[in-house]
Design an enzyme around this catalytic site. Structure first.
Site, mmCIF file in Angstrom:
data_model
loop_
_atom_site.group_PDB
_atom_site.id
_atom_site.type_symbol
_atom_site.label_atom_id
_atom_site.label_comp_id
_atom_site.label_asym_id
_atom_site.label_seq_id
_atom_site.Cartn_x
_atom_site.Cartn_y
_atom_site.Cartn_z
ATOM 1 N N ASN A 10 26.003 -1.639 30.774
ATOM 2 C CA ASN A 10 25.301 -2.110 29.619
ATOM 3 C C ASN A 10 24.133 -2.987 30.248
ATOM 4 O OD1 ASN A 10 23.966 -2.938 27.458
ATOM 5 N ND2 ASN A 10 25.985 -3.925 26.449
ATOM 6 N N ARG A 90 25.140 2.435 27.856
ATOM 7 C CA ARG A 90 25.121 2.046 26.323
ATOM 8 C C ARG A 90 23.588 1.898 26.215
ATOM 9 N NH1 ARG A 90 24.555 -3.599 23.793
ATOM 10 N NH2 ARG A 90 24.252 -2.854 21.440
ATOM 11 N N HIS A 179 24.981 -0.781 16.479
ATOM 12 C CA HIS A 179 26.415 -1.087 16.509
ATOM 13 C C HIS A 179 27.154 0.221 16.050
ATOM 14 C CE1 HIS A 179 25.919 -5.623 15.386
ATOM 15 N NE2 HIS A 179 26.061 -5.334 16.863
ATOM 16 N N ARG A 240 19.498 -14.676 14.638
ATOM 17 C CA ARG A 240 18.469 -13.608 13.727
ATOM 18 C C ARG A 240 18.565 -14.109 12.295
ATOM 19 N NH1 ARG A 240 20.614 -8.261 16.496
ATOM 20 N NH2 ARG A 240 21.192 -9.277 18.539
ATOM 21 N N GLU A 385 33.994 -0.761 22.321
ATOM 22 C CA GLU A 385 32.681 -0.114 22.580
ATOM 23 C C GLU A 385 32.605 0.945 23.781
ATOM 24 O OE1 GLU A 385 29.020 -1.967 20.282
ATOM 25 O OE2 GLU A 385 30.512 -3.661 20.966
#
Length: 397
Positions: A10, A90, A179, A240, A385
């Protein structure tokens, strides 16, 4: 093939997370993180057989390539390279072009790069990591697994913005969602926990971490999700803002704020950090609350209230519901946050299972609440993941 390993990468703008995953069990044989790329204190940390190691990356340039070179050394030194059959990457944004996992070649990398307008902080970094990995492991097949792919089953009424049609046709502005690998994984695990086929199950999946999103999953497919065109929308997050009146952007720019200043404020100085004025970390928020910090208390209230609102609103997307799934670093570990969210869903009949909520932490799955009215449970499922990326890479082999 059942005992094969997949190297999962990733690549971020200033980091590179990696793991060698046993594709049968999902266990990480080797895992680590390269961070602070572009700075003098760039480092790699990794864990192997229970031991932790640290390595300083020299210089201030080409850190992705240097990190991958070190990774090559590690998989050879630990004699893992013979069992690694593929590399899985990813990728945050696949736009509408990528609806499933694909095998990498230079044309695919170029396509990922071309989508960087949709995820400028991520896709360019993914391309750098992919090219470095393809050069380092030329003999291994490599695959790209997209965060957005799981959400390509959303109906048009869920992904279409209430904007002029040409903004979609000319610029691709729509809800994409993120996600996806996490929501995909936990919904399958939740169906197993309830002993139901995933194709006959419906869940609201709640991924709560520094980034956070909610997903309505009907018969195993995503039908709506809170993140939109970018990962900025939806829930309040670590830094965020989540959902925001777009008129605020125009207002601040009229006040003399530059585009860069506005978006730095919304992406890096909002959320837990912005509301509390203290920290972006949920653990720090909870600790400060206990000490009476008013900003931390307000951040906790805003966050849990918004999560509960999203969960309730996603009942509209489902015909029935089998469960609410909490996952991600906060969702898996924060008992007070789960408790407050469930308390906010009393109108839907949800009550906390106090013993279950206390037990389902630090990697433990379990039932943390239920609704007799809906015939549904609230559960914690630790996400994996990397396992999804490994599995989907193996499937394409």
């Amino acid at each position: 093939m059942s005992n094969s390993f997949v190297l999962v990468i990733n690549s971020g703008s200033s980091s590179l997370k990696f793991a060698v995953i046993d594709s049968a069990s999902g266990d990480a044989v080797l895992s680590g993180l390269g961070e602070c790329f572009g700075l003098e204190d760039a480092r790699m940390n990794w864990k192997f057989q229970g031991e932790k190691f640290d390595f300083a990356i020299q210089g201030t340039e080409n850190h992705h390539q240097l990190a991958v070179a070190k990774l090559v050394e590690l998989v050879k030194e630990y004699k893992l390279i013979e069992d690694v059959v593929a590399v899985g990457h990813r990728v945050v944004h696949g736009g509408e072009k990528f609806t499933k996992t694909v095998r990498l070649d230079e044309s695919i990398v170029a396509d990922v790069e071309a989508l960087s307008d949709l995820a400028p902080l991520h896709n360019l970094a993914h391309a750098i990591g992919m090219r470095a990995s393809m050069a380092a492991f030329p003999e291994l097949p490599q695959f790209a697994v997209f965060d957005t792919a799981f959400h390509q089953t959303m109906p048009a009424k869920a992904y279409t913005g209430a904007i002029a049609k040409e903004l979609y046709t000319d610029f691709g502005i729509r809800r994409y969602g993120f996600h996806g690998t996490s929501h995909y994984y936990v919904s399958r695990e939740a169906a197993k926990m309830l002993n139901k086929p995933v194709e006959e199950s419906s869940f609201v999946s709640v991924h709560l971490g520094n980034g956070a999103s909610v997903c309505a999953i009907k018969d195993g497919q995503s039908v709506d999700t809170s993140m939109g065109f970018t990962p900025l929308s939806g829930l309040m997050m670590g830094t965020r803002c989540g959902d925001l009146d777009p008129g605020i952007i125009e207002y601040l720019m009229k006040k003399g704020w530059s585009q860069e200043k506005v978006f730095e404020a919304l992406n890096k100085k909002s959320g837990f950090l912005g509301v509390s004025g203290l920290t972006s970390d949920a653990r720090g928020i909870l600790e400060a609350m206990e000490e009476g910090h008013e900003g931390a208390k307000l951040a906790f209230q805003v966050f849990t209230y918004r999560v509960a609102k999203y969960i309730a609103s996603y009942m509209v997307a489902l015909d029935s519901i089998d469960g609410i799934i909490f996952t991600g670093g906060i969702g898996e570990n924060s008992l007070p946050i789960r408790r407050e969210i469930l308390n906010s869903l009393k109108l839907l009949g949800f009550t906390e299972d106090e013993k279950g909520n206390e037990a389902a932490r630090f990697g433990a799955a379990g039932i943390v609440g239920k609704s007799e009215m809906l015939g549904a449970v609230a559960m914690v499922i630790p996400t994996n993941e990397e396992f999804v990326i490994a599995q989907q890479s193996i499937e394409l082999l």
